[in-house]
Design a protein around this motif. Structure first.
Motif, mmCIF file in Angstrom:
data_model
loop_
_atom_site.group_PDB
_atom_site.id
_atom_site.type_symbol
_atom_site.label_atom_id
_atom_site.label_comp_id
_atom_site.label_asym_id
_atom_site.label_seq_id
_atom_site.Cartn_x
_atom_site.Cartn_y
_atom_site.Cartn_z
ATOM 1 N N UNK A 1 17.285 5.993 -14.458
ATOM 2 C CA UNK A 1 17.201 7.181 -14.045
ATOM 3 C C UNK A 1 16.177 8.066 -13.862
ATOM 4 N N UNK A 2 14.981 7.128 -13.866
ATOM 5 C CA UNK A 2 13.482 7.945 -13.697
ATOM 6 C C UNK A 2 13.610 8.249 -12.351
ATOM 7 N N UNK A 3 12.720 9.593 -12.153
ATOM 8 C CA UNK A 3 12.672 10.181 -10.935
ATOM 9 C C UNK A 3 11.539 11.062 -10.800
ATOM 10 N N UNK A 4 11.358 11.680 -9.703
ATOM 11 C CA UNK A 4 10.593 12.755 -9.419
ATOM 12 C C UNK A 4 11.303 14.029 -9.711
ATOM 13 N N UNK A 5 10.633 15.176 -10.266
ATOM 14 C CA UNK A 5 11.502 16.225 -10.268
ATOM 15 C C UNK A 5 11.896 16.814 -8.809
ATOM 16 N N UNK A 6 10.899 16.301 -7.986
ATOM 17 C CA UNK A 6 11.074 16.945 -6.722
ATOM 18 C C UNK A 6 12.612 16.480 -6.158
ATOM 19 N N UNK A 22 0.696 -1.031 -0.228
ATOM 20 C CA UNK A 22 0.076 0.076 -0.007
ATOM 21 C C UNK A 22 0.780 1.100 -0.030
ATOM 22 N N UNK A 23 0.858 2.000 -0.977
ATOM 23 C CA UNK A 23 1.723 3.295 -1.166
ATOM 24 C C UNK A 23 0.733 4.490 -1.047
ATOM 25 N N UNK A 24 0.985 5.429 -0.030
ATOM 26 C CA UNK A 24 0.103 6.603 -0.198
ATOM 27 C C UNK A 24 0.781 7.802 -0.308
ATOM 28 N N UNK A 25 0.494 8.602 -1.176
ATOM 29 C CA UNK A 25 0.991 9.838 -1.735
ATOM 30 C C UNK A 25 2.392 9.867 -2.006
ATOM 31 N N UNK A 26 3.177 10.042 -1.422
ATOM 32 C CA UNK A 26 4.581 9.896 -1.768
ATOM 33 C C UNK A 26 4.978 8.398 -2.024
ATOM 34 N N UNK A 27 4.052 7.532 -1.298
ATOM 35 C CA UNK A 27 4.418 6.129 -1.324
ATOM 36 C C UNK A 27 3.899 5.596 -2.770
ATOM 37 N N UNK A 28 2.879 6.427 -3.370
ATOM 38 C CA UNK A 28 2.543 6.063 -4.653
ATOM 39 C C UNK A 28 3.542 6.378 -5.573
ATOM 40 N N UNK A 29 3.942 7.802 -5.536
ATOM 41 C CA UNK A 29 4.908 8.193 -6.487
ATOM 42 C C UNK A 29 6.091 7.204 -6.634
ATOM 43 N N UNK A 30 6.803 6.804 -5.432
ATOM 44 C CA UNK A 30 8.183 6.101 -5.222
ATOM 45 C C UNK A 30 7.560 4.666 -6.059
ATOM 46 N N UNK A 31 6.503 4.264 -5.971
ATOM 47 C CA UNK A 31 5.872 3.098 -6.550
ATOM 48 C C UNK A 31 6.019 3.101 -8.188
ATOM 49 N N UNK A 32 5.483 4.300 -8.428
ATOM 50 C CA UNK A 32 5.890 4.558 -9.939
ATOM 51 C C UNK A 32 7.242 4.453 -10.409
ATOM 52 N N UNK A 33 7.956 5.245 -9.567
ATOM 53 C CA UNK A 33 9.420 5.585 -9.898
ATOM 54 C C UNK A 33 10.259 3.865 -9.834
ATOM 55 N N UNK A 34 9.830 3.382 -8.916
ATOM 56 C CA UNK A 34 10.654 1.896 -8.778
ATOM 57 C C UNK A 34 10.024 1.130 -9.882
ATOM 58 N N UNK A 35 8.939 1.195 -10.358
ATOM 59 C CA UNK A 35 8.275 0.392 -11.508
ATOM 60 C C UNK A 35 8.955 0.712 -12.868
ATOM 61 N N UNK A 36 9.234 2.216 -13.168
ATOM 62 C CA UNK A 36 9.918 2.877 -14.110
ATOM 63 C C UNK A 36 11.326 2.382 -14.246
ATOM 64 N N UNK A 37 12.053 2.280 -13.249
ATOM 65 C CA UNK A 37 13.449 2.085 -13.238
ATOM 66 C C UNK A 37 13.617 0.395 -13.410
ATOM 67 N N UNK A 38 12.696 -0.441 -12.710
ATOM 68 C CA UNK A 38 13.054 -1.821 -12.646
ATOM 69 C C UNK A 38 12.179 -2.533 -13.522
ATOM 70 N N UNK A 39 11.464 -2.063 -14.131
ATOM 71 C CA UNK A 39 10.575 -3.035 -15.105
ATOM 72 C C UNK A 39 10.565 -2.449 -16.446
ATOM 73 N N UNK A 40 10.657 -1.147 -16.632
ATOM 74 C CA UNK A 40 10.875 -0.468 -17.900
ATOM 75 C C UNK A 40 12.280 -0.047 -18.253
ATOM 76 N N UNK A 41 13.120 -0.218 -17.147
ATOM 77 C CA UNK A 41 14.518 -0.148 -17.550
ATOM 78 C C UNK A 41 15.080 1.369 -17.503
ATOM 79 N N UNK A 42 14.117 2.320 -16.988
ATOM 80 C CA UNK A 42 14.618 3.639 -17.168
ATOM 81 C C UNK A 42 15.296 3.763 -15.656
#
Length: 556
Positions: free
Chosen positions: A409-414, A387-407
């Motif tokens: 350097x994917x990140x948040x501009x924050x 369960x990811x809440x707020x930043x937890x949801x955003x980090x779930x997207x970043x983790x998926x982009x990095x380790x599933x899509x292979x990006x």
């Protein structure tokens, strides 16, 4: 005898709650529990927290110092005690239910600058105290029977004096039947002497009486029920009735507090002193909650991976929402707090191998980010409910982009303004809109600058786990964040298996993501914990705990 000027004008009666001896005795829980008792008698209540600190609101305060920032439906950042008020009662909090010294002084100074005081000398009395009284009396209406006002801090603090003076004046102006003073104090048990000691309570009441307030009722925080002789002694030295000395006993479950207060006769005494009539309270709901809490069929362990774990009040609503999810499933929920700063590839297996579910909460800033990403990766690859809440949801997207899509350097501009894959970013349209509101001084947009605060609608995708939990096509949830999911990457992320299952009605803001081929992996941009109650557990926490228990039954 002169009739106080406000006595005949108001339908609403007022209860003022103060605290003495030391902080963290539980004034907020006491106020909320009194609200619950009065509602159980059929009365309509509201509550207000008056905080003595100079900050205008808690929004910019460090969670380590002040605990969580609770967000109301209208987007006001408030003290965490307002969370207790909403969890224990049906009252809905808003901007007028939380004032600080800073907010009061800011209003007074603004009026002085505008010439409202016609050049007069602006003083604590009457100008500041009048501002406080106006904030309190603003709660009164024909729809509210009792307003419960909690004064933050401890009697004797210099910061609290204007608030105490204001409620002293109100007690006189409203009249005895319309204003009631309840003082929460401390009665320690000294093991070496084998005695309960009343002196701290005596000194605290003496301090309160010195500024002109005689408490009507004393709530005595202690680890055991006070024997009659101790109550008699306290009553004698503090000038209250013996029946008005109430044991505020430590309890295993905070939702037992209304039951203890009722057992001690607190609600009956309040009704007597305020000269009110109402039915006997129906406390069956609270009795069932406590019974379920104390007699679970089993238990689950949930890891909370965050950076404020050293102060549990930083995640107060979250912790309670998880307990509510347990109540809904007749389960005890064990919370395992894990400092994200200390989570590494080397120790993650040891830290998380025995948990049944993993939750990454909201927050701001880069600290602890890598540890949270490790926890999310562990949950995703090990098929553990997440369960990811707020930043937890955003980090779930970043983790998926990095380790599933292979990006990689994917990140948040924050965290990285130059990332080639800004999957989370500051939406320019939203930023420009908020900036325009601020520049125009639009009062309707006074919601934290560029932050998205308060309740917003979200439409749900059917045939999703989220829709199964809510059983609704549209929901309203509270937000507190600035950065958003970047729609430029939405198609690729969804194609890879992280589905967008909740959006704003215009489909522009991504609110919920859900992972395919996983028992339960959900990230939400909002804060569902703010709307969970023991009487009505939030659907997502109910579903998360259920999924975690299913994971446990299957052997992890």
């Amino acid at each position: 005898m002169r009739v106080p000027k406000n006595q005949k004008k108001l339908h609403t009666k007022f209860i003022f709650i103060t605290g003495g001896v030391l902080s963290s005795l539980g004034k907020g829980l006491a106020a909320a529990s009194i609200g619950a008792l009065l509602e159980a008698r059929g009365l309509r209540v509201t509550l207000q927290k008056l905080d003595p600190y100079i900050n205008v609101d808690p929004g910019t305060m460090n969670p380590f110092q002040h605990g969580e920032v609770y967000v109301t439906e209208d987007g006001t950042e408030t003290d965490l005690d307002l969370g207790h008020y909403e969890r224990f009662t049906s009252a809905q909090m808003s901007a007028k239910n939380n004032y600080t010294s800073g907010k009061i002084y800011y209003s007074v100074i603004t009026k002085e600058r505008k010439g409202v005081y016609l050049g007069g000398t602006v003083q604590i009395i009457p100008h500041v105290t009048d501002e406080i009284k106006a904030a309190i009396l603003d709660l009164a209406s024909s729809q509210i029977d009792v307003a419960i006002i909690e004064i933050g801090g401890t009697v004797g603090d210099i910061e609290s004096l204007p608030f105490l003076e204001a409620i002293r004046q109100l007690g006189y102006e409203l009249g005895k039947d319309n204003a009631l003073y309840i003082h929460l104090t401390y009665v320690p048990y000294i093991k070496t002497a084998g005695e309960l000691k009343t002196k701290p309570t005596q000194h605290s009441v003496k301090e309160l009486r010195a500024i002109g307030i005689q408490p009507d009722i004393l709530l005595c925080r202690t680890d055991r029920f006070l024997p009659p002789e101790i109550k008699k002694k306290i009553a004698l030295f503090c000038n209250v009735e013996e029946e008005a000395v109430i044991t505020a006993k430590d309890v295993e479950c905070i939702y037992e507090i209304p039951l203890v207060f009722h057992q001690e006769g607190l609600d009956s005494k309040i009704m007597e002193y305020l000269n009110m009539w109402a039915r006997e309270p129906d406390l069956s709901i609270w009795e069932n909650i406590v019974k379920t809490f104390k007699n679970p069929k089993d238990e689950v362990t949930i890891a909370i991976v965050g950076k404020y774990v050293n102060l549990k009040d930083s995640y107060k609503s979250l912790n309670e929402a998880l307990v509510h999810g347990g109540l809904a499933n007749n389960l005890k929920v064990n919370l395992k707090f894990i400092n994200a700063d200390e989570l590494t590839p080397e120790n993650i297996e040891k830290q998380l191998k025995d948990v049944d579910g993993i939750l990454v909460p909201g927050g701001f800033g880069i600290r602890g980010m890598e540890g949270k990403l490790l926890a999310i990766n562990y949950a995703r690859t090990k098929k553990i409910p997440f369960f990811g809440i707020c930043l937890g949801m955003q980090l779930a997207v970043i983790e998926f982009a990095r380790n599933v899509l292979g990006w990689k350097e994917a990140n948040s501009t924050e965290f990285d303004k130059n990332t080639p894959y800004p999957v989370i970013y500051l939406m320019k349209e939203w930023y420009d809109y908020r900036k325009g509101c601020i520049e125009k001084r639009d009062e309707q947009c006074n919601l934290g600058g560029t932050m998205r605060l308060g309740a917003y609608p979200c439409k749900l995708l059917q045939n999703s786990k989220v829709w199964e939990a809510y059983q609704k096509d549209e929901i309203f949830e509270r937000h507190r964040h600035r950065y958003e999911f970047n729609n430029a990457y939405r198609k690729d992320i969804e194609k890879a298996g992280l589905k967008v299952v909740g959006t704003s009605p215009d489909d522009q803001l991504v609110e919920i993501v859900e992972l395919e081929n996983h028992p339960w992996f959900i990230g939400v941009q909002f804060h569902p914990e703010f709307k969970s109650k023991p009487i009505n557990p939030h659907p997502l926490f109910k579903a998360f705990i259920k999924a975690s228990y299913e994971h446990k039954k299957q052997g992890g």
